[in-house]
Design a protein around this motif. Structure first.
Motif, PDB file in Angstrom:
ATOM      1  N   GLY A   1     -49.815 -23.676  50.926  1.00 55.65           N
ATOM      2  CA  GLY A   1     -49.985 -23.462  49.491  1.00 55.65           C
ATOM      3  C   GLY A   1     -49.468 -24.635  48.675  1.00 55.65           C
ATOM      4  N   ALA A   2     -48.308 -25.135  49.055  1.00 61.30           N
ATOM      5  CA  ALA A   2     -47.748 -26.284  48.330  1.00 61.30           C
ATOM      6  C   ALA A   2     -48.612 -27.524  48.519  1.00 61.30           C
ATOM      7  N   TYR A   3     -49.228 -27.672  49.711  1.00 58.77           N
ATOM      8  CA  TYR A   3     -50.095 -28.830  49.954  1.00 58.77           C
ATOM      9  C   TYR A   3     -51.299 -28.808  49.020  1.00 58.77           C
ATOM     10  N   TYR A   4     -51.920 -27.661  48.839  1.00 60.81           N
ATOM     11  CA  TYR A   4     -53.092 -27.574  47.959  1.00 60.81           C
ATOM     12  C   TYR A   4     -52.694 -27.774  46.493  1.00 60.81           C
ATOM     13  N   ILE A   5     -51.495 -27.360  46.122  1.00 60.89           N
ATOM     14  CA  ILE A   5     -51.043 -27.594  44.744  1.00 60.89           C
ATOM     15  C   ILE A   5     -50.810 -29.089  44.527  1.00 60.89           C
ATOM     16  N   ASP A   6     -50.216 -29.767  45.519  1.00 57.62           N
ATOM     17  CA  ASP A   6     -49.976 -31.203  45.386  1.00 57.62           C
ATOM     18  C   ASP A   6     -51.279 -31.989  45.309  1.00 57.62           C
ATOM     19  N   THR A   7     -52.296 -31.500  46.024  1.00 58.99           N
ATOM     20  CA  THR A   7     -53.585 -32.195  46.008  1.00 58.99           C
ATOM     21  C   THR A   7     -54.500 -31.699  44.896  1.00 58.99           C
ATOM     22  N   GLN A   8     -53.960 -30.928  43.930  1.00 56.96           N
ATOM     23  CA  GLN A   8     -54.678 -30.455  42.755  1.00 56.96           C
ATOM     24  C   GLN A   8     -55.841 -29.508  43.100  1.00 56.96           C
ATOM     25  N   PHE A   9     -55.689 -28.723  44.188  1.00 53.49           N
ATOM     26  CA  PHE A   9     -56.663 -27.681  44.531  1.00 53.49           C
ATOM     27  C   PHE A   9     -55.968 -26.328  44.429  1.00 53.49           C
ATOM     28  N   CYS A  10     -55.631 -25.961  43.191  1.00 54.72           N
ATOM     29  CA  CYS A  10     -54.866 -24.729  43.001  1.00 54.72           C
ATOM     30  C   CYS A  10     -55.663 -23.483  43.380  1.00 54.72           C
ATOM     31  N   GLU A  11     -56.999 -23.557  43.233  1.00 57.05           N
ATOM     32  CA  GLU A  11     -57.795 -22.373  43.574  1.00 57.05           C
ATOM     33  C   GLU A  11     -57.669 -22.027  45.057  1.00 57.05           C
ATOM     34  N   LYS A  12     -57.585 -23.065  45.920  1.00 53.03           N
ATOM     35  CA  LYS A  12     -57.450 -22.807  47.355  1.00 53.03           C
ATOM     36  C   LYS A  12     -56.052 -22.335  47.726  1.00 53.03           C
ATOM     37  N   ALA A  13     -55.070 -22.683  46.915  1.00 49.48           N
ATOM     38  CA  ALA A  13     -53.707 -22.245  47.213  1.00 49.48           C
ATOM     39  C   ALA A  13     -53.514 -20.763  46.933  1.00 49.48           C
ATOM     40  N   ILE A  14     -54.388 -20.195  46.091  1.00 51.89           N
ATOM     41  CA  ILE A  14     -54.199 -18.789  45.699  1.00 51.89           C
ATOM     42  C   ILE A  14     -54.257 -17.865  46.904  1.00 51.89           C
ATOM     43  N   GLN A  15     -55.207 -18.077  47.829  1.00 50.47           N
ATOM     44  CA  GLN A  15     -55.358 -17.171  48.966  1.00 50.47           C
ATOM     45  C   GLN A  15     -54.112 -17.160  49.855  1.00 50.47           C
ATOM     46  N   TYR A  16     -53.435 -18.287  49.973  1.00 47.79           N
ATOM     47  CA  TYR A  16     -52.236 -18.339  50.816  1.00 47.79           C
ATOM     48  C   TYR A  16     -51.074 -17.593  50.160  1.00 47.79           C
ATOM     49  N   PHE A  17     -50.903 -17.777  48.842  1.00 51.46           N
ATOM     50  CA  PHE A  17     -49.813 -17.071  48.177  1.00 51.46           C
ATOM     51  C   PHE A  17     -50.096 -15.566  48.070  1.00 51.46           C
ATOM     52  N   GLU A  18     -51.359 -15.204  47.973  1.00 51.12           N
ATOM     53  CA  GLU A  18     -51.686 -13.774  47.983  1.00 51.12           C
ATOM     54  C   GLU A  18     -51.345 -13.155  49.337  1.00 51.12           C
ATOM     55  N   ARG A  19     -51.628 -13.876  50.428  1.00 53.37           N
ATOM     56  CA  ARG A  19     -51.255 -13.357  51.756  1.00 53.37           C
ATOM     57  C   ARG A  19     -49.745 -13.265  51.896  1.00 53.37           C
ATOM     58  N   ALA A  20     -49.023 -14.247  51.354  1.00 52.19           N
ATOM     59  CA  ALA A  20     -47.562 -14.189  51.403  1.00 52.19           C
ATOM     60  C   ALA A  20     -47.037 -12.987  50.626  1.00 52.19           C
ATOM     61  N   SER A  21     -47.672 -12.667  49.493  1.00 51.04           N
ATOM     62  CA  SER A  21     -47.232 -11.494  48.729  1.00 51.04           C
ATOM     63  C   SER A  21     -47.522 -10.195  49.463  1.00 51.04           C
ATOM     64  N   LEU A  22     -48.564 -10.200  50.300  1.00 47.88           N
ATOM     65  CA  LEU A  22     -48.828  -9.008  51.120  1.00 47.88           C
ATOM     66  C   LEU A  22     -47.792  -8.861  52.226  1.00 47.88           C
ATOM     67  N   ILE A  23     -47.360  -9.992  52.789  1.00 53.13           N
ATOM     68  CA  ILE A  23     -46.375  -9.950  53.874  1.00 53.13           C
ATOM     69  C   ILE A  23     -44.998  -9.576  53.338  1.00 53.13           C
TER      70      ILE A  23
ATOM     71  N   CYS B   1     -50.890 -20.537  39.861  1.00 57.03           N
ATOM     72  CA  CYS B   1     -52.125 -21.208  40.284  1.00 57.03           C
ATOM     73  C   CYS B   1     -53.279 -20.875  39.340  1.00 57.03           C
ATOM     74  N   PHE B   2     -53.362 -19.615  38.902  1.00 60.07           N
ATOM     75  CA  PHE B   2     -54.387 -19.263  37.922  1.00 60.07           C
ATOM     76  C   PHE B   2     -54.183 -20.051  36.623  1.00 60.07           C
ATOM     77  N   ARG B   3     -52.923 -20.196  36.192  1.00 64.00           N
ATOM     78  CA  ARG B   3     -52.639 -20.894  34.937  1.00 64.00           C
ATOM     79  C   ARG B   3     -52.967 -22.386  35.053  1.00 64.00           C
ATOM     80  N   ARG B   4     -52.642 -22.996  36.212  1.00 60.67           N
ATOM     81  CA  ARG B   4     -52.918 -24.422  36.388  1.00 60.67           C
ATOM     82  C   ARG B   4     -54.413 -24.707  36.505  1.00 60.67           C
ATOM     83  N   SER B   5     -55.153 -23.749  37.063  1.00 59.10           N
ATOM     84  CA  SER B   5     -56.598 -23.948  37.193  1.00 59.10           C
ATOM     85  C   SER B   5     -57.353 -23.643  35.907  1.00 59.10           C
TER      86      SER B   5
END
Length: 791
Positions: free
Chosen positions: A594-616, A630-634
Motif C-alpha cells: 500500500g505504501a509503495y502505491y502511494i509513493d508512486t502516486q497510484f492511490c487507487e491501487k493502494a485502496i484494495q490493500y488497505f481494505e484487506r488490512a481493515s478486514l484482517i 487514498c480516496f482524498r488523495r485521488s
C-alpha cells in the motif's frame, strides 16, 4: 348495346303459392277405412294379441303405430308372437332368454314380486367343520410352520440369535412331520416345496448367524443338491461367505465362481457384487501369503556362531590368544554383516506388513511381535514395539505412544535408553520440559553413547536458557556420531544465540554439504549472512531457498525486505507481490504494498490493500483512515467523506478522523462542519486533561527511579555498543520475529534428534548400528511454511 339484353317471356312466370296442397297419397289416413287390405290385416293380427295385465310389470313397452293425423293405436304382431312378459295359459313367460331374478316357471298368475327369494325362509345352517380330518390337520400344521419361521426372523432382527435358532430348528422339525403326513394323504407332487425351501434357508441363516458354520454349510448343501429347488445355486454365495469367515480362501473363491456361473447375465448387479467378493478374497489371500512369507523369512537359518564362542572359558593363555585372534577376523565380520542384514530384512518386512495383515496396525504389530519372540531373533521384539510407538506418533496418538514406550522402563539398558529418548522427545514436543529433562537424563544414564539421548538433553538445557551447556551436549553427541545432523543443526542455532556467527555459519555450511536441499539449512545460512550485515550473500542463499520452496511467502517477503534495504524498489515490489499472492494475510506485506502505491502516486491501487488490512484487523482504525486518505488523495472527496463518517460512527473518539471531517466539510461547504468542530474541541480538551494527569504522575515518582537507573548505568556501560547493534538488527528483522530461536518444539518440520525418517517426526531406532542416515532426499516431500522461521 341492347343486342345482349334478353327479356323473359310472360308465359314462363311461376306461381309463388303453388304446390302447398300437393301431398303423397300414402299418408292419407282418411281413406284407411276404405282400404280393404289394411282392414284385413288389422283383423287377422289384432285378434291374436294377448291382453295387457297391470298386475305383472313388464320390461317391454308397447310401441304405438303412428297413423298420421289420427290417434295412435297399438298394433298386434302380425306373426301372432306374444309380447315379452305376457301371460299365456296361466304361466308367465320370462322377460329374456335367461330367466330373470324372481321369476320361476311355476309362478302362477298374480304371484308377488320376490327377487331376493325372501318368501322361501332362512338358509339352512352350514355344515360343521371336521377338525379331525387329515386335510385340516395338514392345513393347521402348515400354518404353525409359517408362524415359527416368521418368529425366527423377528428374533434375529431383534438381536436374539439364540431364540432365532431355536425357532428355526422347531420349524424344521414340524416341517418334516408335515411332509410325512402329506405323503400319506396325497401324492408326492402336492408337497409344498416353497415352504420346505424357506424353512431350510432360514435354518442355515440362523446357523451362520450363531457362528455354527459346519451346520450352516450342511444345511446349504441339502438345499443346493435338491434339484427340485429352482435358483438354489445362488446360495453358493452364502457358502462362499462362510468359507471366507473361516479363512478358507480357496474354497470361498471356488463357491463364488460356481455361483457366478449359475447366475444369468441379466442380473448384472448381483454378478458385480459376486466379482467384488472374489476380489476381496484374493486380497485376503495375499494377507495370508504375507504372513506365511514372514514366517518363512524368520525361519531362515543364519548358520553363524553364537557370541558365547568368543568368550574365554578359562585362563589358558593359548586359548585366550586364539579367541582374541578370531574375535574380529574376516569371518567374524562376515557373520556380523549377515546378522545385521537379516535383522534389517525382518524389521523392514514387519513394518511393511503389520499395518495391512490385520484390521488395525496395532493388531498387526502384536502378531509380528509374537512371531518374532518365538524365533531366534527374540531381541528384535523390543524394536518392533518401539516401531509400534512410532506409528502411534505418526497418527498423532501421543497417549498410546507414551503408554507403549513406558513399558520399556524396566528393560535392559539399550532398550531403556531408546524408549527414554523417545519419551523425552514426546514431552519436549508438548512443552513439558521437566518431564523431557527427566527422561533425557534416564536415556543418557542408560547409554552414554546414544547421540539422540544427548541431543534431546541438550534441547532441554537450551529451553532453560543455558546455551553453553547445551552446546556441550551437542558436541558430545557429534563426537559419538559425526553424522548426527540434528546435533549439528542445533549447535548452529546455539552459536547464533551466543552471537558466535562465524561458528554458526561453519556448522550450517557443513550441514548443507550433507543435506543439499534442506530448506531449513538454506534459510539459516541466509539469516546468518544477514546478521553479519552481508545482504548480497543473504539474497543469494534466499534465491536458492525459493528454488527449493518457490511458494513460501516468508522467504519471498524476506527477499523483498532485503532488496528494499538495498534501494531496489522494483525487485522489492516483485517479491512482496509474490508473497502477497501466496499468503494475502500478512499485514506487513500489505502495508508495504500500500505504501509503495502511494509513493508512486497510484492511490487507487493502494485502496484494495488497505481494505484487506481493515478486514484482517477491524479494530485498528489506521487501516480505515488510510483507505479514506487514498480516496482524498485521488480526488474522490465524496467517497472520502462517506468513509470518514463511517469511521466516526465506529470510532467516535478518534481525533484524527474528526480533523479530516472538519477539513472536508469546510472545503465542500457543508453545514455539519460546526457539529464536527464542537466534537473535535471537546475531544482535544479531554486529551489534554489526560496528558496532564500522566505528566503529574511521572513527576511524582521520577526522582527515585532516575537514581536507580543512574546506579545501574555504570554496570551496563561496557555493553552499549553490542546492545545498540542488537537493537538495529531487531528493528531490521521486525517482519521475522524470533529468528535466533532454536528449532520449534511444536513444529514437526524442524530437525530433531529423533528425526530419522522423511515420513514424519520419527524416533530413532534403538539399534544404532542399523540406524538410517539422513540424506538429501529426507525433506523432499516437505513444504516450507510458516514454521520455517522458528520462534
Amino acid at each position: 348495346m341492347m343486342q345482349n339484353v334478353h327479356l323473359a317471356p310472360e308465359t314462363d312466370e311461376d306461381d309463388l303459392y303453388s304446390g302447398y296442397n300437393d301431398y303423397n297419397p300414402t299418408y292419407d289416413t282418411e281413406e284407411l277405412e276404405n282400404d280393404t287390405a289394411f282392414q284385413e290385416a288389422v283383423r287377422t293380427s289384432h285378434g291374436r294379441r294377448p291382453p295387457i295385465t297391470a298386475k305383472i310389470p313388464s320390461t317391454a313397452v308397447t310401441r304405438p303405430v303412428a297413423t298420421g293425423y289420427g290417434s295412435k293405436t297399438s298394433l298386434a304382431s302380425s306373426m301372432g308372437r306374444p309380447m315379452t312378459g305376457a301371460i299365456q295359459d296361466g304361466v308367465t313367460r320370462p322377460m329374456t332368454a335367461v330367466r330373470a331374478a324372481g321369476f320361476t316357471k311355476a309362478a302362477v298368475r298374480g304371484s308377488a314380486f320376490d327377487p331376493l327369494g325372501q318368501s322361501r325362509g332362512p338358509a339352512p345352517p352350514l355344515e360343521a367343520k371336521n377338525e379331525d380330518s387329515p386335510e385340516e390337520k395338514i392345513r393347521q400344521l402348515e400354518k404353525k410352520v409359517n408362524e415359527l419361521v416368521e418368529e425366527s426372523c423377528i428374533a434375529n432382527s431383534c438381536g436374539d440369535l439364540k431364540l432365532a435358532l431355536e425357532k428355526a430348528k422347531d420349524a424344521g422339525r414340524k416341517e418334516r412331520i408335515l411332509v410325512r403326513q402329506r405323503e400319506q394323504v396325497t401324492t408326492p407332487e402336492n408337497i409344498n416345496l416353497d415352504l420346505t425351501y424357506s424353512v431350510l434357508f432360514n435354518l442355515a441363516s440362523q446357523y451362520s448367524a450363531n457362528e455354527m458354520y459346519a451346520e450352516a454349510l450342511n444345511t446349504y448343501q441339502v438345499i443346493v443338491k435338491n434339484k427340485m429347488f429352482s435358483n438354489a445355486g445362488r446360495l453358493k454365495v452364502n457358502m462362499g461367505n462362510i468359507y471366507l469367515k473361516q479363512r478358507n480362501y480357496s474354497k470361498a473363491i471356488k463357491f463364488y465362481r460356481m455361483a457366478l456361473d449359475q447366475i444369468p447375465s441379466v442380473h448384472k448387479e448381483m454378478r458385480i457384487k459376486i466379482m467384488q467378493n472374489i476380489g476381496v478374497t484374493f486380497i485376503k489371500t495375499d494377507r495370508d501369503k504375507m504372513k506365511k512369507a514372514f514366517q518363512k523369512l524368520i525361519a531362515v537359518p543364519l548358520e553363524i556362531d553364537e557370541d558365547d564362542k568368543y568368550i574365554s572359558p578359562s585362563d589358558d593363555p593359548h586359548t585366550n590368544l586364539v579367541i582374541e585372534a578370531i574375535k574380529n577376523d574376516h569371518l567374524r565380520q562376515m557373520e556380523r554383516e549377515r546378522k545385521a542384514m537379516a535383522e534389517k530384512y525382518i524389521m523392514t518386512a514387519a513394518k511393511l506388513i503389520a499395518p495391512v495383515i490385520e484390521t488395525s496396525f496395532a493388531v498387526g504389530y502384536d502378531w509380528c511381535v509374537e512371531v518374532v519372540k518365538a524365533s531366534q531373533y527374540v531381541e528384535l521384539a523390543n524394536d518392533l514395539e518401539i516401531n509400534k510407538a512410532i506409528t502411534y506418533l505418526r497418527q498423532k496418538d501421543f497417549n498410546q505412544a507414551v503408554e507403549t514406550l513406558k513399558m520399556f522402563e524396566k528393560k535392559d539398558s539399550r532398550v531403556k535408553s531408546a524408549a527414554a529418548t523417545n519419551l523425552s522427545f514426546l514431552y519436549y514436543l508438548e512443552n513439558e520440559f521437566a518431564q523431557a529433562s527427566s527422561y533425557a537424563d534416564l536415556a543418557v544414564n542408560s547409554d552414554r553413547y546414544n547421540p539422540s539421548a544427548l541431543t534431546n538433553k541438550g534441547n532441554t538445557v537450551f529451553a532453560n536458557g543455558d546455551y553453553e551447556k547445551a552446546a556441550e551436549f551437542y558436541k558430545e553427541a557429534l563426537r559419538n556420531d559425526s553424522s548426527c545432523t540434528e546435533a549439528l543443526y542445533n549447535i548452529g542455532l546455539t552459536y547464533k544465540r551466543l552471537n558466535r556467527l562465524d561458528e554458526a555459519l561453519d556448522c550450517f555450511l557443513k550441514l548443507h554439504a550433507i543435506l543439499r536441499n534442506s530448506a531449513q539449512v538454506l534459510y539459516q545460512i541466509a539469516n546468518v549472512y544477514e546478521l553479519m550485515e552481508d545482504p548480497n550473500q543473504a539474497i543469494e542463499w534466499l534465491m536458492q531457498l525459493i528454488s527449493v520452496v518457490p511458494t513460501d511467502s516468508r522467504a519471498l517477503s524476506k527477499l523483498g525486505e532485503l532488496y528494499d534495504s538495498e534501494g531496489d524498489k522494483s525487485q522489492a515490489f516483485q517479491y512482496y507481490y509474490e508473497s502477497y499472492r501466496y499468503f494475502p494475510s500478512n499485514i506487513e506485506v500489505i502495508e508495504w504494498l500500500g505504501a509503495y502505491y502511494i509513493d508512486t502516486q497510484f492511490c487507487e491501487k493502494a485502496i484494495q490493500y488497505f481494505e484487506r488490512a481493515s478486514l484482517i484487523q477491524p479494530s485498528q482504525v489506521k487501516w480505515q483512515l488510510m483507505v479514506a486518505s487514498c480516496f482524498r488523495r485521488s480526488g474522490n472527496y465524496q467517497k472520502a467523506l462517506d468513509t470518514y463518517k463511517d469511521i466516526h460512527r465506529k470510532f467516535p473518539e478518534n481525533v484524527e478522523c474528526l480533523r479530516f471531517l472538519v477539513r472536508l466539510c469546510t472545503d465542500i461547504g457543508l453545514k455539519e462542519v460546526q457539529e464536527y468542530a464542537t466534537k473535535l474541541k471537546r475531544l482535544e480538551k479531554m486529551k489534554e486533561i489526560r496528558e496532564q494527569r500522566v505528566r503529574s504522575g511521572r513527576d511524582g515518582g521520577g526522582g527515585s527511579r532516575s537514581r536507580r537507573e543512574g546506579s545501574a548505568g555504570s554496570d551496563s556501560g561496557q555493553n552499549c555498543s553490542a546492545s545498540s547493534k542488537g537493537e538495529r538488527l531487531s528493528a531490521k528483522l521486525r517482519a521475522l520475529p524470533g529468528t535466533n530461536e532454536p528449532y520449534e518444539s511444536s513444529s514437526n518440520k524442524e530437525i530433531d534428534a529423533s528425526y530419522v525418517d522423511p515420513l514424519g517426526p520419527q524416533i530413532e531406532r534403538p539399534k544404532t548400528a542399523a540406524r538410517k542416515r539422513i540424506d538429501e532426499d529426507d525433506f523432499a516431500d516437505e513444504e516450507l511454511g510458516d514454521d520455517l522461521l522458528p520462534e
